[in-house]
Structure formats: C-alpha cells, structure tokens
Design a protein around this motif. Sequence first.
Motif, PDB file in Angstrom:
ATOM      1  N   ASP A 225     -38.897   7.221  43.074  1.00  0.00           N
ATOM      2  CA  ASP A 225     -38.386   7.841  41.851  1.00  0.00           C
ATOM      3  C   ASP A 225     -37.073   7.240  41.372  1.00  0.00           C
ATOM      4  O   ASP A 225     -36.743   7.335  40.191  1.00  0.00           O
ATOM      5  N   ASN A 226     -36.303   6.654  42.280  1.00  0.00           N
ATOM      6  CA  ASN A 226     -35.051   6.015  41.866  1.00  0.00           C
ATOM      7  C   ASN A 226     -35.363   4.553  41.559  1.00  0.00           C
ATOM      8  O   ASN A 226     -35.366   3.696  42.431  1.00  0.00           O
ATOM      9  N   ARG A 227     -35.627   4.261  40.293  1.00  0.00           N
ATOM     10  CA  ARG A 227     -36.125   2.944  39.911  1.00  0.00           C
ATOM     11  C   ARG A 227     -35.119   1.831  40.174  1.00  0.00           C
ATOM     12  O   ARG A 227     -35.503   0.688  40.416  1.00  0.00           O
ATOM     13  N   LEU A 228     -33.838   2.137  40.148  1.00  0.00           N
ATOM     14  CA  LEU A 228     -32.837   1.108  40.422  1.00  0.00           C
ATOM     15  C   LEU A 228     -32.910   0.683  41.882  1.00  0.00           C
ATOM     16  O   LEU A 228     -32.911  -0.513  42.202  1.00  0.00           O
ATOM     17  N   VAL A 229     -32.982   1.665  42.790  1.00  0.00           N
ATOM     18  CA  VAL A 229     -33.130   1.358  44.213  1.00  0.00           C
ATOM     19  C   VAL A 229     -34.469   0.675  44.469  1.00  0.00           C
ATOM     20  O   VAL A 229     -34.562  -0.302  45.216  1.00  0.00           O
ATOM     21  N   GLU A 290     -21.319  -5.821  36.672  1.00  0.00           N
ATOM     22  CA  GLU A 290     -22.533  -6.594  36.381  1.00  0.00           C
ATOM     23  C   GLU A 290     -23.327  -6.886  37.652  1.00  0.00           C
ATOM     24  O   GLU A 290     -23.817  -8.003  37.863  1.00  0.00           O
ATOM     25  N   VAL A 291     -23.487  -5.864  38.488  1.00  0.00           N
ATOM     26  CA  VAL A 291     -24.106  -6.091  39.796  1.00  0.00           C
ATOM     27  C   VAL A 291     -25.583  -6.492  39.672  1.00  0.00           C
ATOM     28  O   VAL A 291     -26.092  -7.296  40.462  1.00  0.00           O
ATOM     29  N   GLY A 292     -26.289  -5.934  38.697  1.00  0.00           N
ATOM     30  CA  GLY A 292     -27.704  -6.246  38.542  1.00  0.00           C
ATOM     31  C   GLY A 292     -27.956  -7.672  38.110  1.00  0.00           C
ATOM     32  O   GLY A 292     -28.804  -8.378  38.677  1.00  0.00           O
ATOM     33  N   VAL A 293     -27.224  -8.123  37.094  1.00  0.00           N
ATOM     34  CA  VAL A 293     -27.386  -9.490  36.594  1.00  0.00           C
ATOM     35  C   VAL A 293     -27.003 -10.496  37.676  1.00  0.00           C
ATOM     36  O   VAL A 293     -27.669 -11.528  37.845  1.00  0.00           O
ATOM     37  N   LYS A 294     -25.958 -10.204  38.415  1.00  0.00           N
ATOM     38  CA  LYS A 294     -25.530 -11.105  39.482  1.00  0.00           C
ATOM     39  C   LYS A 294     -26.589 -11.195  40.580  1.00  0.00           C
ATOM     40  O   LYS A 294     -26.820 -12.266  41.159  1.00  0.00           O
ATOM     41  N   MET A 295     -27.254 -10.084  40.854  1.00  0.00           N
ATOM     42  CA  MET A 295     -28.313 -10.111  41.853  1.00  0.00           C
ATOM     43  C   MET A 295     -29.480 -10.980  41.378  1.00  0.00           C
ATOM     44  O   MET A 295     -29.986 -11.813  42.134  1.00  0.00           O
ATOM     45  N   LEU A 296     -29.883 -10.819  40.123  1.00  0.00           N
ATOM     46  CA  LEU A 296     -30.992 -11.611  39.589  1.00  0.00           C
ATOM     47  C   LEU A 296     -30.663 -13.100  39.599  1.00  0.00           C
ATOM     48  O   LEU A 296     -31.488 -13.935  39.972  1.00  0.00           O
ATOM     49  N   GLY A 297     -29.441 -13.450  39.194  1.00  0.00           N
ATOM     50  CA  GLY A 297     -29.032 -14.849  39.200  1.00  0.00           C
ATOM     51  C   GLY A 297     -29.004 -15.432  40.600  1.00  0.00           C
ATOM     52  O   GLY A 297     -29.411 -16.582  40.823  1.00  0.00           O
ATOM     53  N   PHE A 402     -38.192  -4.083  35.367  1.00  0.00           N
ATOM     54  CA  PHE A 402     -37.152  -3.130  35.746  1.00  0.00           C
ATOM     55  C   PHE A 402     -35.872  -3.405  34.960  1.00  0.00           C
ATOM     56  O   PHE A 402     -34.912  -3.995  35.496  1.00  0.00           O
ATOM     57  N   PRO A 403     -35.818  -2.993  33.697  1.00  0.00           N
ATOM     58  CA  PRO A 403     -34.587  -3.200  32.916  1.00  0.00           C
ATOM     59  C   PRO A 403     -33.392  -2.488  33.528  1.00  0.00           C
ATOM     60  O   PRO A 403     -32.246  -2.861  33.267  1.00  0.00           O
ATOM     61  N   GLU A 404     -33.651  -1.449  34.355  1.00  0.00           N
ATOM     62  CA  GLU A 404     -32.551  -0.752  35.024  1.00  0.00           C
ATOM     63  C   GLU A 404     -31.716  -1.714  35.862  1.00  0.00           C
ATOM     64  O   GLU A 404     -30.499  -1.553  35.984  1.00  0.00           O
ATOM     65  N   LEU A 405     -32.371  -2.716  36.437  1.00  0.00           N
ATOM     66  CA  LEU A 405     -31.646  -3.671  37.266  1.00  0.00           C
ATOM     67  C   LEU A 405     -30.768  -4.574  36.410  1.00  0.00           C
ATOM     68  O   LEU A 405     -29.608  -4.836  36.754  1.00  0.00           O
ATOM     69  N   ARG A 406     -31.305  -5.052  35.304  1.00  0.00           N
ATOM     70  CA  ARG A 406     -30.508  -5.888  34.398  1.00  0.00           C
ATOM     71  C   ARG A 406     -29.298  -5.133  33.861  1.00  0.00           C
ATOM     72  O   ARG A 406     -28.228  -5.707  33.652  1.00  0.00           O
ATOM     73  N   HIS A 407     -29.471  -3.851  33.621  1.00  0.00           N
ATOM     74  CA  HIS A 407     -28.430  -3.057  32.976  1.00  0.00           C
ATOM     75  C   HIS A 407     -27.463  -2.404  33.963  1.00  0.00           C
ATOM     76  O   HIS A 407     -26.531  -1.716  33.537  1.00  0.00           O
ATOM     77  N   ALA A 408     -27.682  -2.593  35.267  1.00  0.00           N
ATOM     78  CA  ALA A 408     -26.787  -1.998  36.270  1.00  0.00           C
ATOM     79  C   ALA A 408     -25.429  -2.682  36.215  1.00  0.00           C
ATOM     80  O   ALA A 408     -25.319  -3.877  36.482  1.00  0.00           O
ATOM     81  N   ARG A 409     -24.403  -1.937  35.845  1.00  0.00           N
ATOM     82  CA  ARG A 409     -23.061  -2.512  35.709  1.00  0.00           C
ATOM     83  C   ARG A 409     -22.250  -2.402  36.998  1.00  0.00           C
ATOM     84  O   ARG A 409     -21.555  -3.329  37.384  1.00  0.00           O
ATOM     85  N   THR A 410     -22.314  -1.229  37.639  1.00  0.00           N
ATOM     86  CA  THR A 410     -21.541  -0.996  38.862  1.00  0.00           C
ATOM     87  C   THR A 410     -22.447  -0.327  39.893  1.00  0.00           C
ATOM     88  O   THR A 410     -23.607  -0.012  39.619  1.00  0.00           O
ATOM     89  N   PHE A 411     -21.887  -0.069  41.076  1.00  0.00           N
ATOM     90  CA  PHE A 411     -22.631   0.630  42.115  1.00  0.00           C
ATOM     91  C   PHE A 411     -22.541   2.147  41.978  1.00  0.00           C
ATOM     92  O   PHE A 411     -23.285   2.871  42.630  1.00  0.00           O
ATOM     93  N   ASP A 412     -21.625   2.637  41.194  1.00  0.00           N
ATOM     94  CA  ASP A 412     -21.385   4.073  41.082  1.00  0.00           C
ATOM     95  C   ASP A 412     -22.596   4.770  40.474  1.00  0.00           C
ATOM     96  O   ASP A 412     -22.999   4.449  39.353  1.00  0.00           O
ATOM     97  N   PRO A 413     -23.202   5.748  41.188  1.00  0.00           N
ATOM     98  CA  PRO A 413     -24.353   6.462  40.631  1.00  0.00           C
ATOM     99  C   PRO A 413     -24.049   7.141  39.301  1.00  0.00           C
ATOM    100  O   PRO A 413     -24.950   7.340  38.488  1.00  0.00           O
ATOM    101  N   LYS A 414     -22.791   7.493  39.064  1.00  0.00           N
ATOM    102  CA  LYS A 414     -22.428   8.157  37.810  1.00  0.00           C
ATOM    103  C   LYS A 414     -22.603   7.234  36.609  1.00  0.00           C
ATOM    104  O   LYS A 414     -22.707   7.700  35.472  1.00  0.00           O
ATOM    105  N   ASP A 415     -22.634   5.925  36.874  1.00  0.00           N
ATOM    106  CA  ASP A 415     -22.775   4.964  35.774  1.00  0.00           C
ATOM    107  C   ASP A 415     -24.231   4.691  35.416  1.00  0.00           C
ATOM    108  O   ASP A 415     -24.508   3.911  34.513  1.00  0.00           O
TER     109      ASP A 415
END
Length: 427
Positions: A225-229, A290-297, A402-415
């Motif tokens: 259910d947590n698509r980012l994880v 920009e944690v998601g974009v950095k992971m993809l790169g 998973f656009p959630e991964l591209r759009h993940a800016r920080t690790f904070d769940p609040k973001d």
Amino acid sequence: MHVKDIPHPLTIANFRAYFVARLASTVAVSAQAIIIGWQVYAIARQTMDIKQAAFLLGMIGLLQFVPLFLLTPVVGLVADTYDRRWIARGTTALLTINAAALGLLTWAGMLTLPYLFVAAVLIGIARAFSGPAYSALAPNLVPRESLPTAIAVSSIAWQAGMIAGPSVGGVLYAIHPDVAYGSISVMLAFSLTMVFLIGKVPQPAAQKDRRPLHRVIDGFSYVRDNRLVLAAITLDLFVVLLAGTTALLPVFARDILHVDAAGFGILAAGMGIGAATASIWFSFRPMKTEVGVKMLGAVVLFALAILTFGISRWFWLSFGALVVAGAADMVSVYVRQSLIQLHTPDEMRGRVGAVSALTISASNELGEAESGFMASILGPVGAVIFGGVAAIGITLAWAWLFPELRHARTFDPKDHSSPEKNKEAVS
C-alpha cells in the motif's frame, strides 16, 4: 532539535557494539562466500566446461535464496515478537559453527560439492532470521533524529565488510585454506561476543490482539500500500536480480581476466570499495533533497558500469567498473533503507524488514542463480551484457510506473502523500 544537539550514533555504546558486530560478521561471511564460490568452481572445472561450472555457481545462490523465501512469513514475525538481540546471537552462532565445519572438512580433504551446497543452505537460513532482526534492531539503538546517519554508518559496517571480506578471503585462501577458515571462524566468534555486549533496548510489545497469520499479512500489505516504499524495494530487486555479477566473478577472474585467487579477491572487493566510499560520504553528508531522482540516476549508472565490466578484458578497467557500480548501488541502498526505516512504524519494522530482506536476497542470491543460469546459455559475457541492458529498461519503466519515486523530494514521510492518496492518484 538543533543539528548540533543530535548525537552521532557511534557515541552510543549499544550502537558501537552493533556496528563492530556487523562489521566483523560481514567480513567473515563475505570472505566465506568468496571461498565457497572459488571452491565450487575449482571442483566443478575438474570435470566440467565453463558453462556447466557457471551453472553450479548459480546453484549456490539459489540454495541460499530458497530458505529465505520459505521462511520470510515467519522471520519478520519472530523479529517483532522476540528479543532481536537473541535472534542476532543465535544466527551468528550458527554461522560460526558452519564456518568451523567447512574448515574441518577442508583440512581433512573431505570437502565435496554436496557439503558446500549444505553450507549454502545453512547460510541462507541464518541470513533469513538475522536480516530482519538486525534491520529492526538498529532503529531501537539511536534517537529518531539520528536514524538517517545511523543507516549510513550501519551501511559502512556492511560495505567495509564487503571490501575487506573478499580481499581477506582471497589472500588468506591463497596462503592456505586452513588459515582462511580458521580466521573466518574467529571473526564470527568475535562478532557473537560483541552482539552479547548490546544492552537491553526498547522494543514494542507484540500485538497480542492480532493472530500470527494476520500480523504476517500486515507486513506485506503495508509494503503493497505504500507505493513509495514499494517502488524503492522492487526497483532494487529487479535491477540487481538482472544485472548482478557476483556469482560470475570466479568465471571472469579465472577464465577471462586470467588472475589467481589473490587477484580474484581484489576484483571481488571492487563493488564494496565503491559502496563504502559512498557510505562514508552519506555518514557525513546525509542525502536531503531530490532523493527519488538521485536513486533513479544512480541505478542507470550502476547498469552502465555493469555493461562496462561485461565487455572489459583489462583487469583494472573491470575493477574500476565494479567500484563505480558499487558506489551507484549504495545510493539505491541508502535511499531504500531510509525510506523503509522512516516510513515504517516500529512495531512493524521486523515484518517489513523481512519483506525487504526477501527482495534483497532475491536480488542477490536469486540474482546469482539467474546469472549462473544465463551464463550457461549465453556465456558469462553475454549474461552480463544482457543484465545491464535489461536493468536500464527496468529503471525507465519504474520511473513511469511509479511517479511517486520521481517526485520524492526528501525522506520525511510528512513530505509525501499517504498510501491512500497514492493509490487514488494512480487509479
């Protein structure tokens, strides 16, 4: 809390003992893995050609994966129910006995392929239980504010072990097999001692109101259910599954790059050197944006480095490609582990950690099996090139799915959006 007031994990006694225990055990287990692979390939090459021997190397990975796959529904529940320190102690004791037994068989001249395969199964069982226990234990040892740094420092222990282990294993085995296995047994016994030095730490009470089967399902449901994880876990799973090279290192070392056991150890340490360098960097400069974009790169860079390794015939170019691949892979590991630890409630960390451990083992051990099997069909070079190209394709597909991964800016769940909102965005 002000940044200056956040304690560094290594200033905390329990975490220091955890760090040293994990470092020693990783050195020992990775050294043992290199030796087992070398011994399997050497024994197999006495009567088999390269493709057949590579197939048996793949079997080693498969035999380590199957126990973890079968035990995953149980081990996470165990880590959330019982003292995680005792789980780590029991698995380290099993690894110590296993290494000592292999040493005795080698010394007596009785080592055969079946014995090595049994040892691989026992390692798989030990890792099945230790992975969730260790991953769930680390967050209990430090304040929440120190957790991102603790993840990086804990990764240093693992990656430093990956550096030292293959090199130490290759060099010690070149001196004498008895010296190698004796040293591995001593390191594991030392690790066991350090785990016993970890004092009592807080652990959430088991959920008595939930049946065991329901609690197991809760862990899988949370990841689903947590698509980012889910995106971070599955991306790493499929990329390393397809583009892993660990199982084929004995083939490349012996029959393509033509180096001895010591050279094999240096080659096998390449990914660990790159990964440890990245871990050290993150321990002082944690990733924040920009944690998601950095992971993809980083995953694309990993795949390109693996492609370079596959076509190289020069030892030091091959070594350099593995260093780059290790550094890039560490970025993926860092992002994935940070997302899992910071997005998962403490009372579920064991079960979610078990799911994560299953995907890690699938990408590593099952990836070794896939590499061996593909090498038996395409040859070792063809298998590595196929894996690198496929990994790039998977990364591009995940960036779209998973656009959630591209759009993940920080690790904070609040973001980030909640799992429910994430599902609504996709539907």
